[in-house]
Design a protein around this motif. Structure first.
Motif, PDB file in Angstrom:
ATOM      1  N   TYR A  24       6.996 -12.957   2.053  1.00 61.92           N
ATOM      2  CA  TYR A  24       7.923 -13.822   1.305  1.00 61.92           C
ATOM      3  C   TYR A  24       7.320 -14.200  -0.057  1.00 61.92           C
ATOM      4  CZ  TYR A  24      10.856 -17.839   0.156  1.00 61.92           C
ATOM      5  OH  TYR A  24      11.698 -18.707  -0.463  1.00 61.92           O
ATOM      6  N   SER A  25       6.031 -14.578  -0.049  1.00 66.86           N
ATOM      7  CA  SER A  25       5.346 -14.973  -1.289  1.00 66.86           C
ATOM      8  C   SER A  25       5.265 -13.803  -2.263  1.00 66.86           C
ATOM      9  CB  SER A  25       3.944 -15.489  -0.986  1.00 66.86           C
ATOM     10  OG  SER A  25       4.000 -16.611  -0.145  1.00 66.86           O
ATOM     11  N   TYR A  81       4.958 -13.118   7.628  1.00 62.94           N
ATOM     12  CA  TYR A  81       6.211 -13.520   6.970  1.00 62.94           C
ATOM     13  C   TYR A  81       5.908 -14.288   5.677  1.00 62.94           C
ATOM     14  CZ  TYR A  81      10.525 -16.020   5.983  1.00 62.94           C
ATOM     15  OH  TYR A  81      11.621 -16.530   5.362  1.00 62.94           O
ATOM     16  N   ILE A  82       4.964 -15.197   5.755  1.00 61.75           N
ATOM     17  CA  ILE A  82       4.610 -16.012   4.581  1.00 61.75           C
ATOM     18  C   ILE A  82       4.074 -15.129   3.451  1.00 61.75           C
ATOM     19  CG2 ILE A  82       3.031 -17.803   3.751  1.00 61.75           C
ATOM     20  CD1 ILE A  82       3.256 -19.066   6.580  1.00 61.75           C
ATOM     21  N   THR A 104       9.300 -17.790  10.963  1.00 62.32           N
ATOM     22  CA  THR A 104       8.913 -18.169   9.599  1.00 62.32           C
ATOM     23  C   THR A 104       7.541 -18.821   9.527  1.00 62.32           C
ATOM     24  OG1 THR A 104      10.101 -20.256   9.868  1.00 62.32           O
ATOM     25  CG2 THR A 104      11.308 -18.438   8.831  1.00 62.32           C
ATOM     26  N   VAL A 119       7.254 -11.088  -2.434  1.00 61.08           N
ATOM     27  CA  VAL A 119       8.588 -10.795  -2.975  1.00 61.08           C
ATOM     28  C   VAL A 119       8.965 -11.811  -4.044  1.00 61.08           C
ATOM     29  CG1 VAL A 119      11.044 -10.716  -2.412  1.00 61.08           C
ATOM     30  CG2 VAL A 119       9.390  -9.580  -0.924  1.00 61.08           C
ATOM     31  N   LEU A 120       8.677 -13.082  -3.775  1.00 63.11           N
ATOM     32  CA  LEU A 120       9.002 -14.146  -4.727  1.00 63.11           C
ATOM     33  C   LEU A 120       8.235 -13.961  -6.041  1.00 63.11           C
ATOM     34  CD1 LEU A 120      10.764 -16.690  -4.832  1.00 63.11           C
ATOM     35  CD2 LEU A 120       8.754 -18.006  -4.148  1.00 63.11           C
TER      36      LEU A 120
END
Length: 200
Positions: free
Chosen positions: A14-15, A10-11, A5, A17-18
């Motif tokens: 993730y950002s 990954y960051i 993570t 998708v969010l």
């Protein structure tokens, strides 16, 4: 396999998708609420028109019913929206006015009787200073100063005006104290918005 993570990839994923999920939810909520927002905007316009006809403080259903009763038609004159109304058997024309105040747009509705005098007035603003320029909207007492004022002279020139010192009480209204630039904006809005409406 355990996800790292702390990895940049990954960051970023993730950002992304969010953001996509939040954007989708916001778009969904906006679309779901849009009919209600449009209805509220339409009701607010009707209330402003009724305010200019001295029919104030009506709630939603009451305002809708009164608007349907008194507003007989809507049309455009030289690109300006006007409403033909009837109050107690009296024909009244309500003109939609738009102008600029100190910090942004100002607008209003002016009700005109058959003699070319002000039957009633209501003004609004986008961002005038509270307690000063905002008084064009917040002060019913100031709006009522327009009632009975003469709008045009014999040559068709707009004589209705907002001034610092009233010299002709028949056609002039005192400016809002401490809000000279906003008052000047209302005056310019009246001059521009009423110049083509005599005898309409």
């Amino acid at each position: 396999m355990k996800l790292n993570t702390n990895n940049n990839a990954y960051i970023i994923i993730y950002s992304t998708v969010l953001v996509v999920i939040v954007a989708f939810l916001l778009a969904f909520v906006y679309q779901a609420l849009k009919p209600m927002q449009d209805a509220n905007v339409a009701l607010d316009v009707k209330k402003q028109i009724l305010n200019s006809l001295n029919l104030r403080n009506l709630d939603g259903a009451e305002a809708e019913a009164k608007y349907a009763e008194v507003v007989k038609s809507e049309k455009e004159i030289d690109g300006q929206k006007v409403y033909e109304c009837q109050i107690d058997g009296q024909d009244i024309l309500v003109a939609n006015l738009k102008g600029m105040g100190l910090w942004g747009g100002i607008s209003g509705y002016l009700a005109i009787d058959k003699e070319g005098k002000v039957f009633g007035a209501y003004f609004n603003h986008e961002s005038e200073t509270a307690g000063l320029g905002a008084e064009i909207k917040d002060s019913q007492e100031w709006q009522e100063k327009f009632i009975g004022k003469k709008i045009w002279d014999e040559q068709g020139n707009v004589v209705l005006s907002v001034v610092k010192k009233v010299e002709d009480p028949a056609s002039q209204v005192d400016c809002v104290t401490g809000a000279t630039l906003t008052s000047n904006g209302v005056d310019a809005m009246l001059k521009d918005g009423l110049k083509n409406l005599q005898n309409k």
